[in-house]
Motif scaffolding. Sequence first.
Motif, PDB file in Angstrom:
ATOM      1  N   PRO A   5      -8.767  44.195  32.805  1.00 22.54           N
ATOM      2  CA  PRO A   5      -9.435  43.020  32.229  1.00 22.54           C
ATOM      3  C   PRO A   5      -9.877  42.050  33.324  1.00 22.54           C
ATOM      4  N   PRO A   6     -10.960  41.318  33.083  1.00 23.78           N
ATOM      5  CA  PRO A   6     -11.350  40.288  34.055  1.00 23.78           C
ATOM      6  C   PRO A   6     -10.273  39.220  34.150  1.00 23.78           C
ATOM      7  N   VAL A  36      -3.605  37.414  30.336  1.00 23.74           N
ATOM      8  CA  VAL A  36      -2.596  36.518  29.767  1.00 23.74           C
ATOM      9  C   VAL A  36      -1.231  36.897  30.327  1.00 23.74           C
ATOM     10  N   HIS A  37      -0.240  36.089  30.019  1.00 22.57           N
ATOM     11  CA  HIS A  37       1.080  36.276  30.633  1.00 22.57           C
ATOM     12  C   HIS A  37       1.646  37.666  30.360  1.00 22.57           C
ATOM     13  N   ASP A  48       0.157  40.337  30.212  1.00 28.30           N
ATOM     14  CA  ASP A  48      -0.534  41.354  31.003  1.00 28.30           C
ATOM     15  C   ASP A  48       0.053  41.505  32.406  1.00 28.30           C
ATOM     16  N   LEU A  49       0.847  40.533  32.849  1.00 27.60           N
ATOM     17  CA  LEU A  49       1.297  40.522  34.238  1.00 27.60           C
ATOM     18  C   LEU A  49       2.089  41.771  34.636  1.00 27.60           C
ATOM     19  N   PRO A  50       3.016  42.281  33.819  1.00 33.38           N
ATOM     20  CA  PRO A  50       3.716  43.510  34.236  1.00 33.38           C
ATOM     21  C   PRO A  50       2.773  44.684  34.472  1.00 33.38           C
ATOM     22  N   HIS A  51       1.741  44.790  33.661  1.00 30.46           N
ATOM     23  CA  HIS A  51       0.775  45.879  33.833  1.00 30.46           C
ATOM     24  C   HIS A  51      -0.037  45.677  35.115  1.00 30.46           C
ATOM     25  N   ALA A  78      -2.445  30.217  41.197  1.00 30.54           N
ATOM     26  CA  ALA A  78      -2.047  29.723  39.871  1.00 30.54           C
ATOM     27  C   ALA A  78      -3.254  29.562  38.948  1.00 30.54           C
ATOM     28  N   TYR A  79      -4.179  30.488  39.059  1.00 30.77           N
ATOM     29  CA  TYR A  79      -5.384  30.453  38.224  1.00 30.77           C
ATOM     30  C   TYR A  79      -4.995  30.531  36.757  1.00 30.77           C
ATOM     31  N   ARG A  80      -5.449  29.548  35.984  1.00 33.69           N
ATOM     32  CA  ARG A  80      -5.113  29.448  34.556  1.00 33.69           C
ATOM     33  C   ARG A  80      -3.600  29.462  34.325  1.00 33.69           C
TER      34      ARG A  80
END
Length: 300
Positions: free
Chosen positions: A55-56, A61-62, A64-67, A86-88
């Motif tokens: 994803p762009p 989102v949070h 998604d971070l583990p992936h 710390a983007y978004r």
Amino acid sequence: MSEARMRHYGVFYGLDPLPDNDGRPLVLLHGNCQAESLRVLLGAPDSPVRTVRIPPAHELVHSDLPHLHRLIGSSDIIVSQPIRPAYRGLPLGTAEVIAMARPGCRLVMVPVIRYAALHPYQVIIRSAEAGEPPIVPYHDLRTLAEADGAGAVPPPPAAAVRAVRDISIRELRQRQQRHATIDVVDLLQEAGLDACHVINHPGNPVLRGVARKIFKKMNFHQAVPDPGRILLDSVHAPVAREVITALGLEGEETTGWRVHGQSVSDETIRTAHLDWYRRHPQVVRQGLQRHAETARLLLG
């Protein structure tokens, strides 16, 4: 998270396996829609690298971070646009991403391309409060000025059109230098009317040129084939005859927009935006202040 989204990014979410490790490096492209278009080009058949669709950055989102961390840890090369820390509110900045990479992972920086030469009145205004205007997420300085009480704007002087082009190139070169990215200015200047569809959607000739330069940074001398379709094809803005003449380009003017394959008149967008500005007057003030240099050149 919708099932359709997870399927679209099946490898990212672990629903599908990573490309077979056949000795080619795995390249992760991190950024906006331009990054995904570059991934399409770098991942063409017979490519010397493997790529994964992700994803762009502005959609992550949070959860998604583990992936993302899993893919970063598996990557041999990261191609990234400059993204602030710390983007978004998430650790998606370029420096944060490369810090998660395994030893030996290489970083190739590419700029966020914005080029106003063909669309000198077109600007982008970010407003967390108001969001985006209807139909297209682009603003026109003439419409902003009208919303601010100005009268009709005459066609742009040729010198002003060229000055806006030069400002655009100057700002791009500054971003390239600041973030140590590859240089793409020559590609935009050589592409003529194919340089971009809107100010932040480069045309195929530019994107293919950027992909070639990325391969060169990776020490691959690889041709980049035509993808067989127009990338970044969602929005096409009109290009005025006065602009074409001022820039010394060849080609025909266009008088209407194409938005997701549908023709939309400039007047339709102008009317919708004026109505939206009446409800969000702060955007008018913000836009004219943010783009004051260009507005002075074009609007007097």
